[in-house]
Design an enzyme around this catalytic site. Structure first.
Site, PDB file in Angstrom:
ATOM      1  N   ARG A  24       8.922  -7.474  -5.622  1.00 23.09           N
ATOM      2  CA  ARG A  24       9.427  -8.852  -5.623  1.00 23.09           C
ATOM      3  C   ARG A  24       8.454  -9.776  -6.357  1.00 23.09           C
ATOM      4  NH1 ARG A  24      10.026 -11.856   0.083  1.00 23.09           N
ATOM      5  NH2 ARG A  24       7.814 -11.291   0.095  1.00 23.09           N
ATOM      6  N   THR A  25       7.181  -9.672  -5.998  1.00 16.46           N
ATOM      7  CA  THR A  25       6.144 -10.445  -6.676  1.00 16.46           C
ATOM      8  C   THR A  25       5.572  -9.563  -7.783  1.00 16.46           C
ATOM      9  OG1 THR A  25       5.648 -11.290  -4.484  1.00 16.46           O
ATOM     10  CG2 THR A  25       4.105 -11.872  -6.240  1.00 16.46           C
TER      11      THR A  25
ATOM     12  N   SER B 116       5.652   9.952   7.093  1.00 16.12           N
ATOM     13  CA  SER B 116       4.481   9.837   7.959  1.00 16.12           C
ATOM     14  C   SER B 116       3.230  10.311   7.248  1.00 16.12           C
ATOM     15  CB  SER B 116       4.654  10.651   9.238  1.00 16.12           C
ATOM     16  OG  SER B 116       3.465  10.554  10.017  1.00 16.12           O
TER      17      SER B 116
ATOM     18  N   GLU C  33       3.530  10.979  18.937  1.00 16.39           N
ATOM     19  CA  GLU C  33       2.186  10.529  18.533  1.00 16.39           C
ATOM     20  C   GLU C  33       1.577   9.620  19.616  1.00 16.39           C
ATOM     21  OE1 GLU C  33       2.157   8.723  14.541  1.00 16.39           O
ATOM     22  OE2 GLU C  33       1.059   7.040  15.390  1.00 16.39           O
TER      23      GLU C  33
ATOM     24  N   VAL D 176       0.804  -1.226   0.000  1.00 16.54           N
ATOM     25  CA  VAL D 176       0.000   0.000   0.000  1.00 16.54           C
ATOM     26  C   VAL D 176       0.840   1.282   0.000  1.00 16.54           C
ATOM     27  CG1 VAL D 176      -0.321  -0.202   2.500  1.00 16.54           C
ATOM     28  CG2 VAL D 176      -1.884   1.206   1.190  1.00 16.54           C
ATOM     29  N   MET D 177       1.901   1.328   0.798  1.00 15.93           N
ATOM     30  CA  MET D 177       2.690   2.563   0.905  1.00 15.93           C
ATOM     31  C   MET D 177       3.453   2.840  -0.395  1.00 15.93           C
ATOM     32  SD  MET D 177       2.256   4.135   3.784  1.00 15.93           S
ATOM     33  CE  MET D 177       3.661   5.204   3.992  1.00 15.93           C
TER      34      MET D 177
ATOM     35  N   ARG E  41      -0.063   1.348  26.877  1.00 12.36           N
ATOM     36  CA  ARG E  41      -0.497   0.383  25.860  1.00 12.36           C
ATOM     37  C   ARG E  41      -0.164  -1.030  26.305  1.00 12.36           C
ATOM     38  NH1 ARG E  41       0.232   2.439  19.624  1.00 12.36           N
ATOM     39  NH2 ARG E  41      -0.319   4.627  19.961  1.00 12.36           N
TER      40      ARG E  41
ATOM     41  N   HIS F 234       8.855  11.470  16.179  1.00 18.15           N
ATOM     42  CA  HIS F 234       7.491  11.843  15.756  1.00 18.15           C
ATOM     43  C   HIS F 234       6.496  10.798  16.263  1.00 18.15           C
ATOM     44  CE1 HIS F 234       4.093  11.068  13.096  1.00 18.15           C
ATOM     45  NE2 HIS F 234       4.022  12.356  12.865  1.00 18.15           N
ATOM     46  N   ASN F 235       6.827   9.537  16.048  1.00 18.95           N
ATOM     47  CA  ASN F 235       5.909   8.476  16.468  1.00 18.95           C
ATOM     48  C   ASN F 235       5.793   8.400  17.986  1.00 18.95           C
ATOM     49  OD1 ASN F 235       6.051   8.025  13.705  1.00 18.95           O
ATOM     50  ND2 ASN F 235       5.849   5.829  13.921  1.00 18.95           N
TER      51      ASN F 235
ATOM     52  N   LYS G 140      11.784  10.730  12.585  1.00 16.14           N
ATOM     53  CA  LYS G 140      10.511  10.027  12.365  1.00 16.14           C
ATOM     54  C   LYS G 140      10.151   9.181  13.595  1.00 16.14           C
ATOM     55  CE  LYS G 140       6.988   8.017  10.200  1.00 16.14           C
ATOM     56  NZ  LYS G 140       6.709   6.723  10.714  1.00 16.14           N
TER      57      LYS G 140
HETATM   58  P1  NBP Z   1       4.735  -3.924   4.245  1.00 17.13           P
HETATM   59  O1  NBP Z   1       5.500  -3.404   5.382  1.00 17.13           O
HETATM   60  O2  NBP Z   1       3.574  -4.802   4.500  1.00 17.13           O
HETATM   61  O3  NBP Z   1       5.738  -4.684   3.262  1.00 17.13           O
HETATM   62  C1  NBP Z   1       5.277  -5.347   2.097  1.00 17.13           C
HETATM   63  C2  NBP Z   1       6.252  -5.136   0.962  1.00 17.13           C
HETATM   64  O4  NBP Z   1       7.544  -5.628   1.295  1.00 17.13           O
HETATM   65  C3  NBP Z   1       5.823  -5.898  -0.278  1.00 17.13           C
HETATM   66  O5  NBP Z   1       6.111  -5.130  -1.414  1.00 17.13           O
HETATM   67  C4  NBP Z   1       6.681  -7.148  -0.218  1.00 17.13           C
HETATM   68  O6  NBP Z   1       6.870  -7.756  -1.456  1.00 17.13           O
HETATM   69  C5  NBP Z   1       7.960  -6.543   0.254  1.00 17.13           C
HETATM   70  N1  NBP Z   1       8.943  -7.518   0.758  1.00 17.13           N
HETATM   71  C6  NBP Z   1       8.945  -8.285   1.865  1.00 17.13           C
HETATM   72 BR1  NBP Z   1       7.589  -8.342   3.078  1.00 17.13          BR
HETATM   73  N2  NBP Z   1      10.020  -9.039   2.017  1.00 17.13           N
HETATM   74  C7  NBP Z   1      10.779  -8.766   0.926  1.00 17.13           C
HETATM   75  C8  NBP Z   1      12.032  -9.236   0.488  1.00 17.13           C
HETATM   76  N3  NBP Z   1      12.741 -10.112   1.209  1.00 17.13           N
HETATM   77  N4  NBP Z   1      12.500  -8.753  -0.686  1.00 17.13           N
HETATM   78  C9  NBP Z   1      11.799  -7.874  -1.414  1.00 17.13           C
HETATM   79  N5  NBP Z   1      10.597  -7.380  -1.031  1.00 17.13           N
HETATM   80  C10 NBP Z   1      10.088  -7.820   0.122  1.00 17.13           C
HETATM   81  O7  NBP Z   1       4.241  -2.717   3.294  1.00 17.13           O
HETATM   82  P2  NBP Z   1       3.640  -1.280   3.667  1.00 17.13           P
HETATM   83  O8  NBP Z   1       2.594  -1.379   4.720  1.00 17.13           O
HETATM   84  O9  NBP Z   1       3.305  -0.674   2.357  1.00 17.13           O
HETATM   85  O10 NBP Z   1       4.878  -0.500   4.301  1.00 17.13           O
HETATM   86  C11 NBP Z   1       6.096  -0.300   3.614  1.00 17.13           C
HETATM   87  C12 NBP Z   1       7.071   0.394   4.536  1.00 17.13           C
HETATM   88  O11 NBP Z   1       6.550   1.663   4.889  1.00 17.13           O
HETATM   89  C13 NBP Z   1       7.316  -0.344   5.851  1.00 17.13           C
HETATM   90  O12 NBP Z   1       8.653  -0.184   6.241  1.00 17.13           O
HETATM   91  C14 NBP Z   1       6.419   0.374   6.822  1.00 17.13           C
HETATM   92  O13 NBP Z   1       6.869   0.276   8.146  1.00 17.13           O
HETATM   93  C15 NBP Z   1       6.494   1.787   6.305  1.00 17.13           C
HETATM   94  N6  NBP Z   1       5.376   2.647   6.647  1.00 17.13           N
HETATM   95  C16 NBP Z   1       4.105   2.181   6.625  1.00 17.13           C
HETATM   96  C17 NBP Z   1       3.051   3.021   6.953  1.00 17.13           C
HETATM   97  C18 NBP Z   1       1.650   2.524   6.901  1.00 17.13           C
HETATM   98  O14 NBP Z   1       0.736   3.285   7.249  1.00 17.13           O
HETATM   99  N7  NBP Z   1       1.397   1.306   6.456  1.00 17.13           N
HETATM  100  C19 NBP Z   1       3.305   4.343   7.267  1.00 17.13           C
HETATM  101  C20 NBP Z   1       4.605   4.812   7.249  1.00 17.13           C
HETATM  102  C21 NBP Z   1       5.624   3.949   6.937  1.00 17.13           C
HETATM  103  P3  NBP Z   1       5.877  -8.933  -1.950  1.00 17.13           P
HETATM  104  O15 NBP Z   1       4.670  -8.233  -2.537  1.00 17.13           O
HETATM  105  O16 NBP Z   1       6.650  -9.674  -2.953  1.00 17.13           O
HETATM  106  O17 NBP Z   1       5.514  -9.755  -0.745  1.00 17.13           O
END
Ligand code: NBP
Length: 477
Positions: free
Chosen positions: A33-34, A128, A190, A12-13, A288, A186-187, A183
């Site tokens: 990756r996928t 963020s 938060e 999603v991010m 928490r 910040h959290n 960051k």
């Molecule tokens: P996720 O944190 O759920 O990570 C999923 C992604 O990581 C997919 O693209 C997946 O690929 C890839 N991935 C993984 Br898991 N292992 C891998 C590997 N060994 N090699 C290559 N790719 C790999 O995604 P997200 O929620 O979009 O967050 C992304 C980053 O942003 C994280 O670090 C998160 O902490 C940070 N973040 C998130 C938010 C939020 O609100 N969600 C806010 C701010 C920051 P695949 O599709 O092939 O499995």
């Protein structure tokens, strides 16, 4: 054609960030990756801008104009290292890797140092604003080598949130891990904001006797004043929400055990290492974890204590005003503590972080965005060497005006048995800072007694030890 920026990691991010770049006119190479995710993104959103879908790491790297700018948005930790290991050998000196995940700043420091050896610019960028922010404008906290910002900065400024005065919510925070550090704090802030809001809610519910719908109204009113912020705004939304299945307030059908992903905990862990008192943030993290100890709470429900008896309707309104004062004063303290932690890291890691700039880029896009941050920015702009936010005259005056109510609220909470660890820790911090004398003198005496740890005197230079086991005369230590 080649892409000005690439995004790998299209959950999603990453997807939303890639779309944000594309919508702002950049050609974006996308990779995951996928590969199915890559194709899904281009199929669903290809019409929003120019995307180049890359199936392999090699294709992805080749699609980027040089020097390359490659954004990594994968799960923090091992996956980030795996992606760096995959891509680094394909890159050339001068290329840039931007890690937008929630990395620990120590990992960012390690990665930056390793990639620097290869001539690759590594930018740890805190982002963020959740998924909505990634798409429509997040607050971005990039660290890394300053020269990276020459070409990356304008792009980030384009996709970032804008504050009310139009300023982009992004700046080069400082070297190596500075962006991820900021960051993290910040959290932490938060967490503290959320805990303080939670305590205000509980007091309005149990002591003032208001319903969630009434409290939603109170938060809406607060949101038009000095507490105006995203978190206060969404609090009103959550409290006003009614569960469709039961007709009960939504807040009453949710299990009262708060979860966490870890950045709040990091803020406290690092504060312990740096010796910075972030008691408000720590209480928020502990609150928490306490909430999640279901068995312990079950076993403790019969412990003695008062049961809150709601005030009369006439008294409730005045109490709500007091709670607003307590909330605001406690909020000033948590920001004071958070900025102190950044200031300490600045000294520890030799980071040239502009604290006013940090407040400035938190004004929009991020979870703690608030009108309040403009005043923090103004405080640091007026005096960049401000020893503490509490030393700012405006904040000091506001706390002075709030403190009587703040104390009254804590008296009521204590009498009625409503836990308010955030409010209490904030007030204790405030009172400790303004204390003429602290019992730390006694602590030093005890340490000298049992461990000959020595003490300093108020009236003479040097370190001293009292012969506690002997004639209690004093010797120079
Ligand atoms: P996720 O944190 O759920 O990570 C999923 C992604 O990581 C997919 O693209 C997946 O690929 C890839 N991935 C993984 Br898991 N292992 C891998 C590997 N060994 N090699 C290559 N790719 C790999 O995604 P997200 O929620 O979009 O967050 C992304 C980053 O942003 C994280 O670090 C998160 O902490 C940070 N973040 C998130 C938010 C939020 O609100 N969600 C806010 C701010 C920051 P695949 O599709 O092939 O499995």
């Amino acid at each position: 054609t080649s892409a000005q920026i690439g995004v790998t990691g299209l959950a999603v991010m990453g997807s939303n960030l890639a779309r944000n770049f594309a919508r702002n006119g950049y050609t974006v190479a996308v990779h995951n990756r996928t590969a199915a995710r890559t194709h899904a993104l281009v199929e669903e959103h290809g019409h929003e801008g120019d995307f180049i879908a890359a199936e392999t790491a090699k294709d992805f790297v080749q699609a980027l104009e040089r020097p390359r700018r490659l954004v990594v948005m994968v799960k923090a930790g091992g996956p980030t290292d795996a992606v760096i290991e995959e891509f680094a050998p394909l890159l050339e000196p001068g290329d840039m890797i931007i890690d937008g995940g929630n990395a620990h700043f120590a990992d960012t420091r390690r990665r930056e140092a390793a990639l620097r050896e290869q001539g690759i610019l590594f930018v740890g960028a805190g982002i963020s604003g959740g998924e909505e922010g990634a798409l429509n404008g997040p607050s971005i906290m990039p660290g890394g080598p300053a020269e990276s910002y020459d070409s990356l900065g304008p792009m980030l400024e384009k996709i970032s949130a804008k504050a009310a005065d139009g300023a982009p919510c992004v700046t080069h925070v400082g070297p190596d891990g500075a962006g991820h550090f900021v960051k993290m704090v910040h959290n932490g802030i938060e967490y503290a904001d959320m805990q303080l809001i939670g305590e205000a809610y509980q007091l309005l519910r149990d002591v003032a006797g208001y319903s969630p719908a009434q409290i939603a109204e109170i938060f809406r009113t607060w949101n038009t004043g000095r507490l105006d912020s995203y978190l206060i705004e969404i609090t009103a939304e959550v409290l006003a929400h009614v569960d469709a299945a039961t007709g009960k307030p939504f807040v009453d059908v949710v299990v009262d055990q708060a979860e966490q992903k870890g950045t709040g905990r990091w803020t406290v862990q690092i504060a312990l290492d740096l010796g910075v008192p972030v008691s408000g943030i720590a209480e928020a993290v502990f609150a928490r974890s306490l909430s999640g100890h279901a068995a312990l709470r079950d076993a403790s429900r019969s412990l003695a204590g008062p049961k809150a008896t709601p005030l009369s309707a006439a008294e409730a309104g005045a109490f709500a005003d007091r709670v607003e004062q307590a909330l605001y004063a406690s909020k000033i303290v948590s920001y004071t503590q958070g900025f102190h932690e950044i200031d300490a890291a600045r000294a520890e890691y030799d980071w040239d972080i502009d604290l006013g700039k940090v407040a400035s880029i938190w004004r929009g896009g991020c979870i703690i965005r608030a009108a309040f941050l403009d005043r923090i920015r103004a405080a640091y702009d007026a005096r960049p060497d401000l020893p503490s936010l509490l030393s700012d005259e405006t904040f000091a005056q506001e706390i002075a005006a709030a403190q009587e109510d703040w104390r009254e609220v804590l008296v009521a909470a204590t009498r009625q048995g409503v836990p308010t660890p955030g409010f209490a820790a904030a007030l204790a911090y405030y009172d400790a800072l303004r204390a003429e004398r602290l019992p730390a003198a006694l602590t030093q005496g005890q340490r000298d007694f049992f461990g000959a740890h020595t003490y300093r005197r108020v009236d003479r230079e040097g370190s001293f030890h009292t012969l506690w086991g002997g004639d209690r005369s004093e010797v120079e230590g």
